[in-house]
Scaffold this motif. Structure first.
Motif, PDB file in Angstrom:
ATOM      1  N   ILE A 130       0.840  -1.204   0.000  1.00 41.98           N
ATOM      2  CA  ILE A 130       0.000   0.000   0.000  1.00 41.98           C
ATOM      3  C   ILE A 130       0.874   1.253   0.000  1.00 41.98           C
ATOM      4  N   ARG A 131       1.945   1.254   0.759  1.00 46.42           N
ATOM      5  CA  ARG A 131       2.884   2.383   0.758  1.00 46.42           C
ATOM      6  C   ARG A 131       3.479   2.576  -0.637  1.00 46.42           C
ATOM      7  N   TYR A 132       3.822   1.477  -1.277  1.00 50.70           N
ATOM      8  CA  TYR A 132       4.411   1.510  -2.624  1.00 50.70           C
ATOM      9  C   TYR A 132       3.406   2.011  -3.657  1.00 50.70           C
ATOM     10  N   LEU A 133       2.195   1.452  -3.663  1.00 47.86           N
ATOM     11  CA  LEU A 133       1.188   1.816  -4.656  1.00 47.86           C
ATOM     12  C   LEU A 133       0.782   3.273  -4.557  1.00 47.86           C
ATOM     13  N   LEU A 134       0.537   3.732  -3.337  1.00 44.06           N
ATOM     14  CA  LEU A 134       0.007   5.082  -3.135  1.00 44.06           C
ATOM     15  C   LEU A 134       1.089   6.142  -3.071  1.00 44.06           C
ATOM     16  N   GLY A 135       2.329   5.710  -2.817  1.00 45.85           N
ATOM     17  CA  GLY A 135       3.412   6.672  -2.686  1.00 45.85           C
ATOM     18  C   GLY A 135       3.252   7.566  -1.475  1.00 45.85           C
ATOM     19  N   GLU A 136       2.624   7.038  -0.444  1.00 45.56           N
ATOM     20  CA  GLU A 136       2.371   7.800   0.785  1.00 45.56           C
ATOM     21  C   GLU A 136       2.667   6.952   2.007  1.00 45.56           C
ATOM     22  N   GLU A 137       2.933   7.637   3.120  1.00 51.35           N
ATOM     23  CA  GLU A 137       3.109   6.931   4.389  1.00 51.35           C
ATOM     24  C   GLU A 137       1.771   6.762   5.091  1.00 51.35           C
ATOM     25  N   ILE A 138       1.676   5.702   5.866  1.00 54.41           N
ATOM     26  CA  ILE A 138       0.494   5.461   6.695  1.00 54.41           C
ATOM     27  C   ILE A 138       0.728   6.155   8.035  1.00 54.41           C
ATOM     28  N   VAL A 139      -0.227   6.999   8.427  1.00 56.65           N
ATOM     29  CA  VAL A 139      -0.021   7.844   9.608  1.00 56.65           C
ATOM     30  C   VAL A 139      -0.911   7.475  10.795  1.00 56.65           C
ATOM     31  N   GLU A 140      -1.962   6.674  10.550  1.00 57.86           N
ATOM     32  CA  GLU A 140      -2.818   6.235  11.657  1.00 57.86           C
ATOM     33  C   GLU A 140      -3.275   4.798  11.409  1.00 57.86           C
ATOM     34  N   VAL A 141      -3.319   4.025  12.504  1.00 57.71           N
ATOM     35  CA  VAL A 141      -3.676   2.599  12.418  1.00 57.71           C
ATOM     36  C   VAL A 141      -4.639   2.237  13.533  1.00 57.71           C
ATOM     37  N   ALA A 142      -5.709   1.535  13.178  1.00 56.08           N
ATOM     38  CA  ALA A 142      -6.604   0.918  14.160  1.00 56.08           C
ATOM     39  C   ALA A 142      -6.739  -0.548  13.783  1.00 56.08           C
ATOM     40  N   SER A 143      -6.834  -1.433  14.764  1.00 51.50           N
ATOM     41  CA  SER A 143      -6.809  -2.853  14.401  1.00 51.50           C
ATOM     42  C   SER A 143      -7.492  -3.761  15.410  1.00 51.50           C
TER      43      SER A 143
ATOM     44  N   ILE B  27       2.946  -2.405  11.243  1.00 54.96           N
ATOM     45  CA  ILE B  27       2.581  -3.653  11.929  1.00 54.96           C
ATOM     46  C   ILE B  27       2.692  -3.494  13.445  1.00 54.96           C
ATOM     47  N   LEU B  28       3.757  -2.857  13.893  1.00 51.28           N
ATOM     48  CA  LEU B  28       3.932  -2.608  15.329  1.00 51.28           C
ATOM     49  C   LEU B  28       2.808  -1.723  15.856  1.00 51.28           C
ATOM     50  N   ALA B  29       2.395  -0.738  15.064  1.00 54.69           N
ATOM     51  CA  ALA B  29       1.285   0.135  15.452  1.00 54.69           C
ATOM     52  C   ALA B  29      -0.021  -0.646  15.540  1.00 54.69           C
ATOM     53  N   ALA B  30      -0.195  -1.621  14.632  1.00 53.42           N
ATOM     54  CA  ALA B  30      -1.407  -2.451  14.667  1.00 53.42           C
ATOM     55  C   ALA B  30      -1.468  -3.276  15.951  1.00 53.42           C
ATOM     56  N   LEU B  31      -0.325  -3.827  16.358  1.00 51.53           N
ATOM     57  CA  LEU B  31      -0.273  -4.578  17.617  1.00 51.53           C
ATOM     58  C   LEU B  31      -0.620  -3.679  18.800  1.00 51.53           C
ATOM     59  N   GLU B  32      -0.051  -2.481  18.784  1.00 51.59           N
ATOM     60  CA  GLU B  32      -0.304  -1.535  19.886  1.00 51.59           C
ATOM     61  C   GLU B  32      -1.771  -1.105  19.910  1.00 51.59           C
ATOM     62  N   SER B  33      -2.336  -0.875  18.724  1.00 50.00           N
ATOM     63  CA  SER B  33      -3.740  -0.474  18.653  1.00 50.00           C
ATOM     64  C   SER B  33      -4.650  -1.559  19.214  1.00 50.00           C
ATOM     65  N   ASN B  34      -4.344  -2.814  18.873  1.00 53.15           N
ATOM     66  CA  ASN B  34      -5.148  -3.919  19.384  1.00 53.15           C
ATOM     67  C   ASN B  34      -5.079  -4.009  20.903  1.00 53.15           C
ATOM     68  N   GLU B  35      -3.883  -3.755  21.441  1.00 46.72           N
ATOM     69  CA  GLU B  35      -3.703  -3.831  22.906  1.00 46.72           C
ATOM     70  C   GLU B  35      -4.373  -2.663  23.626  1.00 46.72           C
TER      71      GLU B  35
END
Length: 348
Positions: free
Chosen positions: A192-205, A326-334
Motif C-alpha cells: 500500500i505504501r508503494y502503490l500510493l506513494g504515501e506513508e500510513i499515519v494512523e492505524v486501528a486494528s 505492523i507494530l502500530a497495529a499490535l499496539e492499537s489492538n492492545e
C-alpha cells in the motif's frame, strides 16, 4: 568481473523455494556457503548447490569467503544475524519482517551505514507486474484522486509451507514474535505504501488468535489504515482462509477502480468511471500454491544493487516504515486506540 560469493543463512522453505534457486539462476553470483541449526538440512542443501556447510552463523561469517548473505531464519534472528553480517563487512538481504522492534530495525540500518554495506528487505510484492502497472496508473494521474483501498492476504497457514510443518517456529511467539501480521500483513503494508506513494499515519486494528490451536501468535487481523493525505482503507491478514489463497488489492479512485490479483487470468482490471473496462494479462502473482513459484525479482535486484553500487530498491529504511505499521497495529489492538506508526503515541 568475478562472481559475487553468496551465503544463505537458514535453509527452510523460503530459502529452498526462493533464495537458493534464484541465486543459482543468476549468472553474477555463486552460492559458496549455507547454514542451518539443523545440520542435516544444511548438508542436504550444501550438497545440492556445492556449498560449504555450517550450523553456526558466527562460524560462517568468520570462516567463509563471502561478499553477501541472505538471512532466511525465524524472525527473532533477523536483526542479530543481519547486524553481525554487516559488521563483518557483508551485504545483507533480510527476509521480512526485518525485525521484531523499531530499535532492532534502527540498529540494522545503522550497521549498514557505518560499514558501507547494502541492506535490502525482501518485500517481493513491489515487483509483481500488476502492482508495478497499478502504481504507474496512479502516478500518472489516470486514476485521479484516490479515495480508499482494500487489501487482503490469507491462506490456510504455514503448516504446508514451512519446513517444520505444524511444529514450525511460525507458531511460537518467542521465535516468530508475530503471526499472520508478520507473515502476510507486512507484505500488504509495504504494498500500500508503494502503490500510493504515501506513508500510513494512523492505524486501528483487531488482531486475534482464533483459528490455530497450536499457536500463541495472531492468525487473523483486520486493520484500518489512514495515509498522510487522508486516504483510508482496510488490510486483512489471515491464516484461516481454508481453501484458495487470497492475495488481492482494490484501489478506489476518482476516475477508476483498480482490481489487482482478483481474477485468475487478468491480474489487473481497470474499471473506468465511464463504464469502460480494461483487462491486463500480466502473469501470475507469486504464491505458495501450485504453479505460483515464479521469480520474485528480489534476488535479481539485490545483486544489481551490489554490482552497480546503487541503493537497494527496498532499503532498511523502507523495511522499517512497513514494520512500523505492523507494530502500530499490535499496539492499537492492545490499547484499543488509534496509533501513529513509529511514534508510540495515540492519535488524537
Amino acid at each position: 568481473m568475478s562472481k559475487l560469493r553468496i551465503a544463505v543463512i537458514g535453509c527452510g522453505s523460503i530459502a529452498r523455494h526462493r533464495h537458493l534457486p534464484e541465486y543459482a539462476a543468476n549468472s553474477k553470483v555463486q552460492i559458496v556457503a549455507v547454514c542451518d541449526i539443523v545440520k542435516e538440512r544444511a548438508e542436504e542443501i550444501g550438497g545440492q548447490f556445492g556449498a560449504r556447510v555450517f550450523s553456526n552463523f558466527e562460524e560462517l561469517l568468520l570462516e567463509a569467503e563471502i561478499d553477501a548473505v541472505s538471512v532466511c531464519t525465524p524472525n527473532y534472528l533477523h536483526a542479530p544475524i543481519s547486524i553481525a553480517a554487516l559488521n563483518a563487512g557483508k551485504h545483507v538481504l533480510c527476509e521480512k519482517p526485518m525485525a521484531t522492534s523499531q530499535a532492532e530495525a534502527l540498529a540494522m540500518i545503522e550497521a549498514a551505514k557505518s560499514n558501507g554495506k547494502k541492506l535490502m528487505i525482501a518485500h517481493n510484492q513491489r515487483f509483481v507486474p500488476s502492482h508495478v502497472k497499478a502504481r504507474k496508473l496512479i502516478e500518472t494521474g489516470e486514476v485521479g484522486k484516490i479515495y480508499s483501498f482494500r487489501t487482503a492476504f490469507g491462506h490456510p497457514g504455514p503448516e504446508k509451507w514451512s519446513a517444520d510443518g505444524a511444529r514450525s517456529w511460525f507458531f511460537k511467539k518467542e521465535q516468530a514474535f508475530i503471526g499472520a501480521m508478520g507473515d502476510l500483513g507486512v507484505h500488504k503494508t509495504d504494498l500500500i505504501r508503494y502503490l500510493l506513494g504515501e506513508e500510513i499515519v494512523e492505524v486501528a486494528s483487531f488482531v486475534e488468535t482464533s483459528a490455530k490451536t497450536n499457536s500463541d501468535v495472531d492468525d487473523n487481523a483486520v486493520c484500518i489504515l489512514k495515509t498522510e493525505s487522508g486516504i483510508v482503507g482496510t488490510l486483512a491478514a489471515s491464516w484461516s482462509y481454508v481453501s484458495k489463497e487470497e492475495n488481492s488489492t482494490i484501489i478506489y479512485g476518482e476516475n477508476a477502480i483498480l482490481r489487482l490479483e482478483e481474477d485468475p487470468i487478468f491480474s489487473l482490471i481497470v474499471q473506468y468511471k465511464n463504464g469502460e473496462n480494461v483487462k491486463y494479462e500480466l502473469g501470475k502473482i507469486q504464491s505458495n500454491e501450485e504453479g505460483g513459484q515464479g521469480s520474485s525479482h528480489v534476488i535479481e535486484n539485490f545483486v544489481t544493487s551490489i554490482v552497480n553500487d546503487t541503493e537497494p530498491v527496498i532499503s532498511g529504511e523502507e523495511g522499517m516504515k512497513s514494520l512500523q505499521v505492523i507494530l502500530a497495529a499490535l499496539e492499537s489492538n492492545e490499547t484499543k486506540q488509534i496509533v501513529k506508526p513509529g511514534t508510540k503515541s495515540v492519535a488524537k
